[in-house]
Design a protein around this motif. Structure first.
Motif, mmCIF file in Angstrom:
data_model
loop_
_atom_site.group_PDB
_atom_site.id
_atom_site.type_symbol
_atom_site.label_atom_id
_atom_site.label_comp_id
_atom_site.label_asym_id
_atom_site.label_seq_id
_atom_site.Cartn_x
_atom_site.Cartn_y
_atom_site.Cartn_z
ATOM 1 N N PHE A 117 0.819 -1.215 0.000
ATOM 2 C CA PHE A 117 0.000 0.000 0.000
ATOM 3 C C PHE A 117 0.852 1.265 0.000
ATOM 4 O O PHE A 117 0.488 2.258 -0.624
ATOM 5 C CB PHE A 117 -0.996 -0.017 1.166
ATOM 6 N N TYR A 118 1.982 1.219 0.650
ATOM 7 C CA TYR A 118 2.887 2.371 0.619
ATOM 8 C C TYR A 118 3.407 2.597 -0.801
ATOM 9 O O TYR A 118 3.456 3.727 -1.285
ATOM 10 C CB TYR A 118 4.046 2.168 1.585
ATOM 11 N N ALA A 119 3.793 1.515 -1.465
ATOM 12 C CA ALA A 119 4.302 1.622 -2.842
ATOM 13 C C ALA A 119 3.227 2.158 -3.782
ATOM 14 O O ALA A 119 3.511 2.990 -4.652
ATOM 15 C CB ALA A 119 4.819 0.275 -3.331
ATOM 16 N N LYS A 120 2.010 1.681 -3.633
ATOM 17 C CA LYS A 120 0.904 2.149 -4.474
ATOM 18 C C LYS A 120 0.620 3.632 -4.234
ATOM 19 O O LYS A 120 0.410 4.386 -5.184
ATOM 20 C CB LYS A 120 -0.372 1.333 -4.198
ATOM 21 N N ARG A 121 0.638 4.036 -2.982
ATOM 22 C CA ARG A 121 0.391 5.436 -2.662
ATOM 23 C C ARG A 121 1.531 6.326 -3.153
ATOM 24 O O ARG A 121 1.291 7.416 -3.665
ATOM 25 C CB ARG A 121 0.210 5.604 -1.151
ATOM 26 N N LYS A 122 2.735 5.830 -3.037
ATOM 27 C CA LYS A 122 3.905 6.591 -3.481
ATOM 28 C C LYS A 122 3.905 6.768 -4.990
ATOM 29 O O LYS A 122 4.279 7.818 -5.504
ATOM 30 C CB LYS A 122 5.183 5.864 -3.036
ATOM 31 N N LYS A 123 3.466 5.748 -5.702
ATOM 32 C CA LYS A 123 3.431 5.782 -7.166
ATOM 33 C C LYS A 123 2.356 6.753 -7.679
ATOM 34 O O LYS A 123 2.532 7.375 -8.717
ATOM 35 C CB LYS A 123 3.190 4.387 -7.721
#
Length: 124
Positions: A117-123
């Motif tokens: 979820f962090y990676a998705k939000r960061k992207k």
């Protein structure tokens, strides 16, 4: 996020190391080391959402198996009244080992889900 992933990485390496005397270290060492590698990469700001989802799916499927397995979590909860799992570190009863493994899988799932979820939000 970096500190959290360093902690997760070191924790999973420790968990893998503690599996050397387990009846099935060939299963549990790769499970924990897979999570350790992905958390280590995330600590270096390298995120792999596809690999997180693969790990989460496999761990979740194995957790379901552990839940309904004979002497598994369901037995611990229903037949043994959720007996204390941490009373002693020695797993003298089969449902203790199975239930601990079940919760170990959910620790891995949690770490990978946080990174996903962090990676998705960061992207975005």
């Amino acid at each position: 996020m970096k500190i959290l992933n360093i902690v997760f990485c070191l924790m999973f390496i420790l968990f893998a190391g503690l599996q050397y005397n387990d009846p099935d270290p060939y299963v549990w060492m790769p499970i924990y080391l897979y999570s350790a590698v992905l958390c280590g990469m995330a600590a270096r700001n390298r995120f792999y959402p596809k690999w997180y989802l693969i790990g989460i799916a496999l761990y979740f499927a194995y957790a379901i198996y552990k839940f309904f397995d004979q002497n598994g979590v369901e037995d611990w909860f229903t037949k043994h009244n959720a007996e204390n799992l941490a009373e002693t570190m020695k797993a003298t009863k089969p449902w203790i080992e199975e239930t601990r493994e079940f919760f170990g899988l959910f620790i891995c799932i949690g770490a990978l889900a946080i990174n996903y979820f962090y990676a998705k939000r960061k992207k975005a």
